[in-house]
Design a protein around this motif. Sequence first.
Motif, PDB file in Angstrom:
ATOM      1  N   PHE A  72      -6.243   0.751 -16.455  1.00 44.15           N
ATOM      2  CA  PHE A  72      -4.711   1.549 -15.514  1.00 44.15           C
ATOM      3  C   PHE A  72      -5.508   2.998 -15.139  1.00 44.15           C
ATOM      4  N   SER A  73      -6.328   3.185 -14.677  1.00 45.03           N
ATOM      5  CA  SER A  73      -7.534   4.377 -14.430  1.00 45.03           C
ATOM      6  C   SER A  73      -7.306   2.845 -13.063  1.00 45.03           C
ATOM      7  N   ILE A  74      -8.058   2.619 -12.975  1.00 46.56           N
ATOM      8  CA  ILE A  74      -7.898   1.400 -11.892  1.00 46.56           C
ATOM      9  C   ILE A  74      -6.575   1.265 -11.561  1.00 46.56           C
ATOM     10  N   LEU A  75      -6.305   0.488 -12.359  1.00 47.66           N
ATOM     11  CA  LEU A  75      -4.515   0.228 -11.765  1.00 47.66           C
ATOM     12  C   LEU A  75      -3.897   1.282 -10.404  1.00 47.66           C
ATOM     13  N   ALA A  76      -3.894   2.434 -11.433  1.00 51.76           N
ATOM     14  CA  ALA A  76      -3.085   3.944 -10.784  1.00 51.76           C
ATOM     15  C   ALA A  76      -3.932   4.133  -9.575  1.00 51.76           C
ATOM     16  N   TRP A  77      -5.872   3.702  -9.312  1.00 50.52           N
ATOM     17  CA  TRP A  77      -5.699   3.828  -8.084  1.00 50.52           C
ATOM     18  C   TRP A  77      -5.670   3.182  -7.201  1.00 50.52           C
ATOM     19  N   CYS A  78      -5.514   1.895  -7.808  1.00 52.19           N
ATOM     20  CA  CYS A  78      -5.033   0.471  -6.095  1.00 52.19           C
ATOM     21  C   CYS A  78      -3.693   1.160  -5.894  1.00 52.19           C
ATOM     22  N   ILE A  79      -2.355   1.596  -6.877  1.00 52.27           N
ATOM     23  CA  ILE A  79      -1.409   1.986  -6.671  1.00 52.27           C
ATOM     24  C   ILE A  79      -1.547   3.005  -5.388  1.00 52.27           C
ATOM     25  N   TYR A  80      -2.149   4.188  -5.926  1.00 54.06           N
ATOM     26  CA  TYR A  80      -2.001   5.645  -4.776  1.00 54.06           C
ATOM     27  C   TYR A  80      -3.077   5.477  -3.158  1.00 54.06           C
ATOM     28  N   GLY A  81      -4.050   3.927  -3.819  1.00 49.70           N
ATOM     29  CA  GLY A  81      -4.581   3.243  -2.778  1.00 49.70           C
ATOM     30  C   GLY A  81      -3.702   2.530  -1.603  1.00 49.70           C
ATOM     31  N   THR A  82      -2.807   2.362  -2.162  1.00 48.80           N
ATOM     32  CA  THR A  82      -2.058   1.256  -1.654  1.00 48.80           C
ATOM     33  C   THR A  82      -1.100   1.906  -0.721  1.00 48.80           C
ATOM     34  N   LEU A  83      -0.673   3.065  -1.258  1.00 48.56           N
ATOM     35  CA  LEU A  83       0.663   4.030  -0.773  1.00 48.56           C
ATOM     36  C   LEU A  83      -0.445   4.839   0.616  1.00 48.56           C
ATOM     37  N   LEU A  84      -1.189   4.905   0.213  1.00 46.93           N
ATOM     38  CA  LEU A  84      -2.221   6.238   1.150  1.00 46.93           C
ATOM     39  C   LEU A  84      -3.041   5.150   2.865  1.00 46.93           C
ATOM     40  N   TRP A  85      -3.011   4.317   2.278  1.00 48.63           N
ATOM     41  CA  TRP A  85      -2.907   2.839   3.269  1.00 48.63           C
ATOM     42  C   TRP A  85      -1.454   2.761   3.944  1.00 48.63           C
ATOM     43  N   GLY A  86      -0.895   2.462   3.247  1.00 52.23           N
ATOM     44  CA  GLY A  86       0.443   1.522   3.835  1.00 52.23           C
ATOM     45  C   GLY A  86       1.292   3.582   4.564  1.00 52.23           C
ATOM     46  N   ARG A  87       0.442   5.468   4.480  1.00 48.81           N
ATOM     47  CA  ARG A  87       1.243   5.758   5.111  1.00 48.81           C
ATOM     48  C   ARG A  87       0.342   5.756   6.370  1.00 48.81           C
ATOM     49  N   HIS A  88      -0.639   5.073   6.201  1.00 48.24           N
ATOM     50  CA  HIS A  88      -1.786   5.257   7.458  1.00 48.24           C
ATOM     51  C   HIS A  88      -1.611   4.505   8.230  1.00 48.24           C
ATOM     52  N   ARG A  89      -1.093   2.910   8.012  1.00 48.49           N
ATOM     53  CA  ARG A  89      -1.035   1.816   9.000  1.00 48.49           C
ATOM     54  C   ARG A  89      -0.102   1.471   9.034  1.00 48.49           C
ATOM     55  N   GLN A  90       1.387   2.085   8.456  1.00 43.84           N
ATOM     56  CA  GLN A  90       2.608   1.199   8.373  1.00 43.84           C
ATOM     57  C   GLN A  90       3.291   2.341   8.385  1.00 43.84           C
ATOM     58  N   GLY A  91       2.684   3.633   8.637  1.00 41.37           N
ATOM     59  CA  GLY A  91       3.845   5.262   8.390  1.00 41.37           C
ATOM     60  C   GLY A  91       5.471   4.985   7.294  1.00 41.37           C
TER      61      GLY A  91
END
Length: 267
Positions: A213-232
Motif C-alpha cells: 500500500f505504501s508503493i501504491l500511495a507513492w504511485c498515486i501521488y507520483g501520477t498526480l504530480l506528473w499530471g499537474r506538471h504535464r497536464q495542468g
Amino acid sequence: MDTLVANAAAIAMYLTASVFVVVQIVRQARGAITWVLSLAACAIAFHAIGIHGLIFTPQGFQFSFYIALAFIFLTVNTLVLVSSLKKPLHNLFVLLFPISAIALICAIMIPPTAAPLTNIGTDISFHILLSVLAYSLLTIATLQALVLAYQNRQLHNKQLTGVVRMLPPLQTMEQLLFELLWAGMIFLSLGILTGFLFFDDLFAQHLVHKSAFSILAWCIYGTLLWGRHRQGWRGNTAIRWTLGGFAALMLAYFGSKLVLELILGGV
C-alpha cells in the motif's frame, strides 16, 4: 512532569483552543491569529512531553496503534504551527485540535496490545522518523485538499460564508496543496527507500501489506504530480487524487497495525 498530567493538560488545551478557533472563525476575527498560535504552541508542548512518556517506557520502545496515531498528530500540529508563521494554515487547527485530543485520550485510556521493542536500532529509528514525516505532511495536504474542496464548492455556489472569506484566494490554496504534496512525496520516497535498505525482506508476511500500500500511495501521488506538471491538473481532479493517495497511505500503516494489534490482538 508526570506523563498522565502532561497528556491531560494537552487534551484540555486542545479542546479549549478548538472552541476559541471556532468562535474566531464565526466572528471573522482575523486579529486573533497570535492567540491561536500561542494556544497551539502550549498544547503541542504538553503533547510532546506526554507522548514521550508513552513511547519511551521502562519496558522499552512502545509504538502501538493509538500511541503512533497520537505521535503523528503531534508531528502534524507542529508542522502546521511552524508553517502558519509564513503561510495561512492556521485554520486547519479547527480540524486538528479535536482529532488530536481524541487521539491522546485513546492513547492513554486503551492499553497497548503490542509488546514494547527493546532492541530498536538507529537505522530503524531513522526509517520510522522519515515515515512519520511523510504521513504527517501528506495528512496536512489531505486536510488542505478538503478545505480547498469546500472553498471551491462555496465559491461555485456563490455562498461566501465567514470561513471562506477568511481563506486566501483559491489559486494560493491550490499552490500550497501541491507544495505540501511535493514535500510529503520526498519523505515518502525516502521512507520506502530506507525500508528496502534496512529490512532484510520488505515483503515478508508481516510487512507485505504495509509495503504494497505504501508503493501504491507513492504511485498515486507520483501520477498526480506528473499530471499537474504535464497536464495542468487542478481543482476536483487534484483533490480526488490526493484523497486516493491518502487512503492508500493510511491503509499501508494504520490498516496493518489495526489488523495486527486490534483485531488479531484480541481488542
